[in-house]
Design a protein around this motif. Structure first.
Motif, PDB file in Angstrom:
ATOM      1  N   SER A 120       0.830  -1.207   0.000  1.00  0.00           N
ATOM      2  CA  SER A 120       0.000   0.000   0.000  1.00  0.00           C
ATOM      3  C   SER A 120       0.864   1.257   0.000  1.00  0.00           C
ATOM      4  CB  SER A 120      -0.919  -0.007   1.219  1.00  0.00           C
ATOM      5  OG  SER A 120      -1.653  -1.216   1.260  1.00  0.00           O
ATOM      6  N   LEU A 121       1.891   1.246   0.825  1.00  0.00           N
ATOM      7  CA  LEU A 121       2.813   2.384   0.926  1.00  0.00           C
ATOM      8  C   LEU A 121       4.202   1.971   0.433  1.00  0.00           C
ATOM      9  CD1 LEU A 121       1.915   3.719   4.516  1.00  0.00           C
ATOM     10  CD2 LEU A 121       1.067   4.581   2.299  1.00  0.00           C
ATOM     11  N   SER A 122       4.868   2.925  -0.185  1.00  0.00           N
ATOM     12  CA  SER A 122       6.191   2.641  -0.742  1.00  0.00           C
ATOM     13  C   SER A 122       7.307   3.218   0.121  1.00  0.00           C
ATOM     14  CB  SER A 122       6.301   3.240  -2.141  1.00  0.00           C
ATOM     15  OG  SER A 122       7.639   3.138  -2.593  1.00  0.00           O
ATOM     16  N   ASN A 123       8.272   2.369   0.445  1.00  0.00           N
ATOM     17  CA  ASN A 123       9.450   2.818   1.186  1.00  0.00           C
ATOM     18  C   ASN A 123      10.653   2.993   0.265  1.00  0.00           C
ATOM     19  OD1 ASN A 123       8.144   2.614   3.820  1.00  0.00           O
ATOM     20  ND2 ASN A 123       8.140   0.420   3.380  1.00  0.00           N
ATOM     21  N   LEU A 124      10.359   3.268  -0.971  1.00  0.00           N
ATOM     22  CA  LEU A 124      11.411   3.332  -1.977  1.00  0.00           C
ATOM     23  C   LEU A 124      12.434   4.417  -1.656  1.00  0.00           C
ATOM     24  CD1 LEU A 124      12.287   1.856  -4.338  1.00  0.00           C
ATOM     25  CD2 LEU A 124      10.529   2.955  -5.708  1.00  0.00           C
ATOM     26  N   GLN A 125      11.961   5.511  -1.113  1.00  0.00           N
ATOM     27  CA  GLN A 125      12.912   6.579  -0.745  1.00  0.00           C
ATOM     28  C   GLN A 125      13.916   6.064   0.278  1.00  0.00           C
ATOM     29  OE1 GLN A 125      11.888  10.660  -0.246  1.00  0.00           O
ATOM     30  NE2 GLN A 125       9.817  10.367  -0.994  1.00  0.00           N
ATOM     31  N   TYR A 126      13.422   5.294   1.225  1.00  0.00           N
ATOM     32  CA  TYR A 126      14.320   4.718   2.232  1.00  0.00           C
ATOM     33  C   TYR A 126      15.312   3.759   1.566  1.00  0.00           C
ATOM     34  CZ  TYR A 126      16.105   1.973   6.079  1.00  0.00           C
ATOM     35  OH  TYR A 126      16.957   1.332   6.944  1.00  0.00           O
ATOM     36  N   TYR A 127      14.794   2.865   0.763  1.00  0.00           N
ATOM     37  CA  TYR A 127      15.674   1.848   0.165  1.00  0.00           C
ATOM     38  C   TYR A 127      16.646   2.434  -0.861  1.00  0.00           C
ATOM     39  CZ  TYR A 127      13.646  -1.795   2.899  1.00  0.00           C
ATOM     40  OH  TYR A 127      13.278  -2.568   3.970  1.00  0.00           O
ATOM     41  N   ALA A 128      16.226   3.514  -1.510  1.00  0.00           N
ATOM     42  CA  ALA A 128      17.140   4.186  -2.441  1.00  0.00           C
ATOM     43  C   ALA A 128      18.363   4.721  -1.692  1.00  0.00           C
ATOM     44  CB  ALA A 128      16.409   5.321  -3.156  1.00  0.00           C
ATOM     45  N   ASN A 129      18.165   5.072  -0.435  1.00  0.00           N
ATOM     46  CA  ASN A 129      19.282   5.548   0.391  1.00  0.00           C
ATOM     47  C   ASN A 129      20.030   4.429   1.097  1.00  0.00           C
ATOM     48  OD1 ASN A 129      19.076   8.268  -0.181  1.00  0.00           O
ATOM     49  ND2 ASN A 129      17.514   8.611   1.390  1.00  0.00           N
TER      50      ASN A 129
END
Lengths: 262, 262
Positions: A120-129
């Motif tokens: 539902s929610l994306s943690n892509l910003q976290y994983y990109a870092n």
């Protein structure tokens, strides 16, 4: 042959750059766009990152702690590029076709279970870092990110969510996030556009201490059924969201090459 | 941009042509090598054949009768190209790592279940002549092909087979082929290099008339366990090979974008 290979690499880079879809409704400002060359990378002799990813999605490759080091660029390219969105869209499209085909009893007891993170929610910003899953999971750092409450909706999943509501199907969020993260999660869901739902089930970390996600989620789905709900659909990015018992009438696995939860 | 795109297409074609691995131990003489352009084909608006294939492998897209018309070229390219072999290799590699990690009781009761079609033996020659799954299944034509007994081994699967034997694990073939096809199947297996096995379970078409493959295969695996075997592994190209009951300690799904069996 060398010249052709060079042309190929050049043209691929430019075409990839052109094709990258960074829109997804997610703010990628924090991530400078690096053009990565890893899309054909091999993680072990003779096995490409592309085959590794397929192996993960088809539940052949399990219980991994981090993505293969050599696949960092590949996974980054995939997850920031068009294919992740397209692959998600194919799953969501199938889920909607299924939901639409049902002849549902209109007693308000039909429910669809949504996982939260990477569903539902994306943690892509976290994983990109954090190296797109190449770094071992760091609970402290990840929980700090969760506490920001800034995770955007996954756009295809939100489309399904809205369509299910319009079909009269209720929504239950079932997440491995803990009770202490309930409030920020509820706020984040609302801010991301998931404003209406029947349940937000978070994990009782004392009761389920040491238990797998399969055990925890199966038990909570059983509770839903005991309360009289019919789980007509169940969607997650992890196999542990959709395996076990009381899995629902049909399950859907969204792509996630970033991490594995047993 | 147009020039770059042209360069890209040209270089891709050459690279693909260079990279095509038609060796697999399979005789492709019957199929003139056509370089196909369908790898980016869309089967419905916004969904690529690549996402369709992932959806099939991850068990999101189910109960389909034929592959999408627009994906014929894509599937042909995939199945005749490097990726099918590479994807199979990743599964087999994982299966072998798992088998090797086991601390097995040496009582001769450890068994690994192999499906036959598209798992142990390849019907690619047949499907290459029948639109790579775009034509509805024709039992008469397919059975004629089976009766030839000329299906070659899938090379990665045969590697696993040999390694399992060397680990002291027994092999059970469990197939949807019928009792009337037992002899030709046994001969074909032997000719293809599968010379040693504990069981060849074929389908009693009277007993299992109208039953799904999941039901039939679950029941036959249960029989194996009742005979005292421990199913330590189970490999197939269809989800119906590895779902149901008595599935074995771990299951493996080989790629198959050609057909779906419920």
């Amino acid at each position: 042959m060398k010249i052709i290979l060079l042309l190929f690499i050049l043209a691929t880079s430019i075409a990839t750059s052109h094709g990258l879809d960074l829109d997804h409704g997610i703010d990628y400002n924090i991530l400078p766009l690096r053009l990565k060359s890893g899309s054909g990378g091999h993680y072990i002799k003779g096995i490409t990152c592309s085959s590794w990813r397929l192996g993960v999605e088809a539940h052949n490759i399990i219980d991994w702690k981090t993505i293969p080091q050599e696949c960092e660029d590949y996974v980054g390219n995939y997850i920031l590029g068009e294919q992740y969105r397209a692959d998600s869209k194919a799953v969501i499209s199938e889920a909607y076709l299924y939901a639409k085909s049902l002849n549902l009893t209109k007693d308000g007891k039909n429910i669809w279970v949504f996982d939260i993170d990477e569903t539902s929610l994306s943690n892509l910003q976290y994983y990109a870092n954090h190296g797109f899953g190449v770094e071992p999971f760091n609970a402290t750092a990840f929980n700090e990110w969760v506490e920001l409450g800034e995770a955007p909706a996954l756009p295809e999943s939100k489309k399904l969510y809205k369509k299910l509501l319009s079909l009269g199907i209720k929504i239950a969020f079932l997440t491995g996030r803990s009770e202490s993260q309930r409030d920020i999660t509820a706020k984040n869901l609302k801010d991301a556009g998931y404003y209406k739902y029947e349940k937000l089930v978070v994990k009782d970390t004392v009761k389920y201490k040491g238990k797998t996600a399969v055990t925890y989620k199966s038990a909570e789905r059983e509770k839903l059924e005991q309360e009289g709900y019919r789980i007509i659909g169940n969607i997650g990015d992890q196999w542990s969201d959709i395996l076990g018992t009381n899995t629902g009438n049909r399950t859907f696995k969204l792509p996630d090459p970033l991490y594995y939860i047993a």
